[in-house]
Design an enzyme around this catalytic site. Structure first.
Site, PDB file in Angstrom:
ATOM      1  N   GLU A   4      64.162  87.352 110.282  1.00  0.00           N
ATOM      2  CA  GLU A   4      65.549  87.340 110.052  1.00  0.00           C
ATOM      3  C   GLU A   4      65.931  88.645 109.723  1.00  0.00           C
ATOM      4  O   GLU A   4      65.819  89.005 108.592  1.00  0.00           O
ATOM      5  CB  GLU A   4      65.557  86.313 108.836  1.00  0.00           C
ATOM      6  CG  GLU A   4      67.088  86.273 108.266  1.00  0.00           C
ATOM      7  CD  GLU A   4      67.247  85.231 107.266  1.00  0.00           C
ATOM      8  OE1 GLU A   4      68.440  85.012 106.741  1.00  0.00           O
ATOM      9  OE2 GLU A   4      66.184  84.889 106.663  1.00  0.00           O
ATOM     10  N   LYS A  44      65.978  83.810 113.262  1.00  0.00           N
ATOM     11  CA  LYS A  44      67.069  83.261 112.625  1.00  0.00           C
ATOM     12  C   LYS A  44      68.097  84.397 112.541  1.00  0.00           C
ATOM     13  O   LYS A  44      68.363  85.159 111.426  1.00  0.00           O
ATOM     14  CB  LYS A  44      66.590  83.158 110.806  1.00  0.00           C
ATOM     15  CG  LYS A  44      67.747  82.492 110.019  1.00  0.00           C
ATOM     16  CD  LYS A  44      67.052  81.879 108.639  1.00  0.00           C
ATOM     17  CE  LYS A  44      68.270  81.329 107.880  1.00  0.00           C
ATOM     18  NZ  LYS A  44      69.415  82.350 107.454  1.00  0.00           N
TER      19      LYS A  44
END
Length: 310
Positions: free
Chosen positions: A224, A266
């Protein structure tokens, strides 16, 4: 407000390798190249002993129609929720609150994975059952937040880096023994502050080291690199920066021998800066975001988790 992540089903585009590694420098060589013939190169790539399990876990978490429940609030943040209803921030009250979350009827119909705070991973419900066991019974994969937060990055333009690599190998091994099967690490990139080449490389390298260490311990890493919404830049500038960041991330993931079939992503949506006067329509955001994913994400990656609040 709690948060969750939804699986974004994606196609499997063919990515031109030169497009995502162009201009990168091999600062941290860890892949061994052995030249056996002027026209051929052999690669020595380390394979994790958890390879098959990592692939299975990643596919389970990314199963269609379900998403990830982010319940990795720190004890301090959990205390704010308790204070809003007049309760003291004690372990017993945090335990009761988390018990409500993991034991919600039918939770497994909609949730494939749950990101836990460290205390929660080792906690039992008020009925004495381990939190992780309650999740597994509902076919929910337990996960764990492993980063140690953002701190100022010396030498940068007032940017940040994510700490937590020290001792990560022993921590992830312990988390696996406790029942965790995936991990989360969040770092950020700020567009108004540059982003500087130093900050982008630090974010990408840190994510790659975290991912390699997690896989070595049997945990599927959620990768992420969040592009912060701050700023008055337009959507094209966000798209430009996001392409650079994701190119760097996958370059260093490959350099660290991370198995792409055993990771989850993500990404941030590609949007204008929050202070930008030219607002984008939902269709424009979707188009730019999908174009980014097609250009930068290798088809081996099994799942992309998109953040939303409810």
């Amino acid at each position: 407000m709690a948060s969750a992540s939804a699986t974004l089903l994606k196609s499997s585009p063919i990515i031109d390798k030169s497009e995502w590694i162009k201009g990168q420098n091999l600062r941290h060589p860890s892949v061994c190249f052995v030249r056996s013939h002027p026209t051929s190169v052999a690669f020595t790539v380390r394979a994790s002993s958890y390879a098959d399990e990592l692939v299975k876990t990643a596919k389970t978490v990314a199963s269609p129609g379900r998403g990830i429940l982010a319940m990795d609030e720190s004890n301090a943040t959990c205390g704010k929720r308790l204070a809003s209803i007049g309760l003291e921030n004690t372990e017993a009250n945090r335990q009761a609150y988390r018990t409500l979350l993991v034991s919600a009827p039918g939770l497994g119909d909609y949730i494939s994975g749950a990101i836990l705070f460290e205390e929660t991973l080792y906690q039992s419900t008020i009925d004495g059952k381990k939190m992780v066991d309650v999740l597994v019974e509902q076919k929910i994969v337990p996960g764990i937040k492993v980063d140690k937060g953002l701190v100022p990055l010396p030498g940068s333009n007032n940017e940040s880096w994510c700490q937590g690599l020290d001792g990560l190998s022993s921590r992830t091994a312990a988390y696996y023994q406790q029942g965790a099967r995936f991990a989360k690490w969040r770092t950020v990139v700020s567009i108004p502050n540059g982003p500087s080449a130093l900050a982008v490389k630090e974010a990408a390298w840190g994510l790659a080291r975290y991912a390699a260490i997690s896989q070595d311990s049997g945990l599927v890493p959620i990768v992420e690199p969040e592009i912060l919404l701050d700023g008055d830049h337009g959507i094209d500038r966000t798209f430009e920066v996001a392409q650079k960041v994701w190119a760097e991330v996958f370059f260093y993931l490959a350099e660290n021998n991370v198995m792409f079939e055993g990771i989850l992503l993500k990404p941030s949506m590609v949007t204008p800066g929050a202070e930008c006067k030219d607002k984008a329509t939902p269709q424009q955001v979707a188009d730019y975001t999908l174009k980014l994913l097609h250009r930068r994400i290798p088809p081996a990656v099994p799942g992309i988790m998109v953040h939303f609040l409810y």
